[in-house]
Design a protein around this motif. Structure first.
Motif, short mmCIF file in Angstrom:
data_model
loop_
_atom_site.label_atom_id
_atom_site.label_comp_id
_atom_site.label_asym_id
_atom_site.label_seq_id
_atom_site.Cartn_x
_atom_site.Cartn_y
_atom_site.Cartn_z
N VAL A 151 13.69 36.45 -43.47
CA VAL A 151 13.68 36.14 -42.04
C VAL A 151 12.98 34.81 -41.82
O VAL A 151 13.48 33.92 -41.12
CB VAL A 151 12.97 37.26 -41.24
N ALA A 152 11.84 34.66 -42.47
CA ALA A 152 11.06 33.44 -42.25
C ALA A 152 11.81 32.21 -42.76
O ALA A 152 11.83 31.17 -42.11
CB ALA A 152 9.72 33.55 -42.95
N LEU B 209 11.05 40.13 -45.01
CA LEU B 209 10.08 39.25 -44.37
C LEU B 209 10.26 37.79 -44.79
O LEU B 209 10.42 36.92 -43.92
CB LEU B 209 8.66 39.76 -44.67
N THR C 252 14.97 31.79 -42.94
CA THR C 252 16.17 31.53 -42.14
C THR C 252 15.83 31.08 -40.73
O THR C 252 16.60 30.37 -40.08
CB THR C 252 17.03 32.81 -42.07
#
Lengths: 308, 280
Positions: B153-154, B150, B156
């Motif tokens: 992802v955030a 999580l 990147t």
């Protein structure tokens, strides 16, 4: 420029078919970013204004007003870290840009083995920051490190304590970081050099300018609009350096390599003083934004001077 | 000054000397760590460093992958593979539609979103990490794959939206207009026309996402503690507590290897992305 115009045109074409669809496509990204950035950024403001207790469990004890900020601004440690951060940031930009510019000028020539040199210059970028930290620990090792070994091989004493002396340690971290950022800066500057029209340089040569004068009066001014963005990128990264410091020195010896970013880590996750850490993090953000604003202003001026 | 023949020869020589110096300085640390990983512990710890090896041993590599190794390197590589691949796929899957809409459709607050995505990188990561840390602990995601993916992802995503945007803009508008004239709806337009044309960009994005997740250090440092959740970077750092330098060097090489291979293979594409950035 043309891309911008074309984009506007399509926006018109597709917009008939639904604003709602557009929102649906953007929503997941925006929601995630908001959840992981905006929510914490706002929460951190609350932290910076509070007295926080972390044990036995997280709770905000009381509203502390600007106490955390006032304490930071009144603390010697904060200012020490600020000067270290600024010195580190400016030196990283200066050294990286100068060295990378030299390498870019070299790579802009044609010679045998240029491809090999290009790949080699790119490689440090591919080394994960932690791995590069470990690698430099090995280089800097006082007893059997490669740097001291190299100095001994050339007849020196080779007994430099790279990471254990205050002033040297900061510069050792600097060397390791410069090595890591040279690839990016070089490729970026090289791309810029390739845009500088050959004809301009030829004209300068015909007018009787030597290669040094061509560089100084023709290439450099034309390159300013490329050099400044690189400097901005490097400065922002310098403000955020963490892995290298963590592996190489842990902010020491004493506090010699504790930059503001590392001070935030120490306050937050070593002393578990989230209030102070939040305040320091915001002060660091302000410093970064101010520095970028300054550099951005220079960029606008440079663009105007270059007539772009 | 017109370059004379001897002057030109001198300049050529200077170019080669310069190239040699740059080559050696940039490659030396990497050469050093590879060399260290292939020498016996006794020779590594000797004060007179042999810069040219007289032998090569793979003992450190076999040791770090053996079951008795203090740091489970093999397991950490599996963890990092799982987390990095998941991150890459999820990030690209979210970033591509967003990048398309932001560049080709009328999104309310488009400039604000793009500006915000860029501005985020200016702020120190630690600023966001403290409340995230609390949330991750409270949601019971500490020491889980989700707790790593999580934030990855955030972290990147904003960058990925920007990069994918440059690929979207490279698609000739006329192709899309033609499809629209032919009566294609938005789903057909995206799946039949845009995604196939974006394939190189998607591939580049997947590699980028993988690399960024593979090298991430701060998130696992703060969001995991269990050895079974160890990632390669954290494992590498844990190894620094070990006494054996040779094994540490071998672990360093293994951590860097995937990224170095990707970079070496795709250096042309990487250069292109950066060059595109300069030209804009």
């Amino acid at each position: 420029m043309t891309g911008e115009v074309r984009a506007e045109k399509t926006i018109r074409t597709v917009s008939r078919r639904g604003r709602r669809a557009a929102i649906a496509l953007v929503a997941p990204a925006v929601l995630i970013v908001a959840g992981v950035y905006a929510y914490p950024a706002i929460t951190t403001v609350a932290y910076s204004l509070s007295d926080i207790d972390l044990s036995p469990r997280f709770r905000i004890v009381r509203f502390a007003g600007l106490d955390n900020f006032i304490n930071q601004l009144g603390s010697g440690k904060f200012w020490e870290a600020t000067w270290i951060t600024l010195y580190f940031g400016l030196m990283l930009c200066l050294v990286t840009v100068v060295v990378s510019f030299g390498i870019a000028l070299l790579l802009n020539k044609t010679f045998l083995g240029r491809g090999l040199l290009r790949v080699t210059v790119l490689l440090p970028w591919a080394v994960p920051p932690v791995a590069s930290g470990v690698l430099w620990v090995q280089m800097f090792h006082a007893e059997f490190g490669f740097l001291n070994g190299l100095i001994r091989a050339f007849g020196g004493a080779g007994d430099i304590i790279w990471l254990g002396r205050q002033t040297i340690a900061l510069h050792s971290v600097l060397i390791a970081e410069v090595w890591r950022w040279i690839p990016f800066a070089t490729i970026f500057l090289l791309a810029g050099l390739q845009i500088v029209p050959r004809t301009v340089k030829e004209a300068a040569a015909i007018d009787g300018a030597g290669s040094w004068r061509t560089l100084r009066h023709v290439t450099l001014p034309l390159m300013l609009p490329v050099v400044i963005p690189v400097t901005i990128f490097l400065f922002v990264w310098a403000m955020k350096v963490f892995d290298t410091i963590f592996v190489l020195t842990r902010g020491g010896p004493s506090r010699a390599t504790t930059t503001l970013n590392f001070l935030v880590y120490r306050q937050g996750f070593e002393q578990f003083d989230f209030g102070s850490a939040a305040a320091t993090a915001y002060l660091l953000s302000v410093l970064t934004v101010l520095a970028i604003a300054g550099l951005g202003w220079m960029l606008v001026r440079a663009r105007r001077l270059a007539g772009a | 000054m017109i370059a004379t023949a001897p002057g030109r020869a001198l300049r050529r020589a200077a170019t080669y000397v310069g190239a040699a110096v740059v080559l050696i300085v940039m490659a030396f640390p990497l050469y050093g760590i590879i060399l260290t990983s292939t020498q016996t512990e006794r020779d590594i710890r000797s004060a007179d460093v042999a810069f040219v090896p007289t032998y090569i041993t793979t003992e450190h590599y076999t040791r770090i992958f053996s079951a008795s190794s203090g740091v489970p390197v093999a397991e950490s590589m599996v963890n990092s593979l799982v987390v990095a691949i998941t991150t890459a796929v999820v990030t690209v899957a979210i970033a591509v539609p967003a990048a398309y809409a932001l560049n080709r459709m009328r999104v309310p607050g488009r400039r604000l979103i793009l500006g915000g995505f860029a501005a985020i990188y200016v702020l120190p990561t630690l600023l966001f990490v403290m409340p995230l840390f609390i949330t991750v602990v409270q949601l019971g995601l500490y020491d889980t794959y989700v707790g790593l993916v999580l934030p990855y992802v955030a972290f990147t995503l904003p960058f990925m939206v920007w990069i994918m945007g440059s690929f979207v803009r490279a698609i000739p508008i006329s192709v899309e207009e033609m499809a629209l004239i032919d009566g294609a709806g938005l789903p057909q337009l995206i799946f039949r026309i845009v995604l196939p044309l974006l394939r190189p960009g998607i591939f580049a994005g997947l590699l980028l996402g993988f690399v960024l997740a593979w090298v991430e250090f701060l998130t696992p440092l703060l969001f995991t503690s269990n050895l079974s959740m160890l990632t390669v970077t954290l494992g590498l750092f844990r190894s620094t507590m070990d006494i054996e330098i040779g094994q540490l060097a071998a672990a360093t090489v293994m951590t860097a290897l995937p990224v170095i291979l990707i970079t070496a293979f795709f250096q042309r594409n990487i250069t292109e992305v950066i060059t595109a950035g300069v030209e804009r």
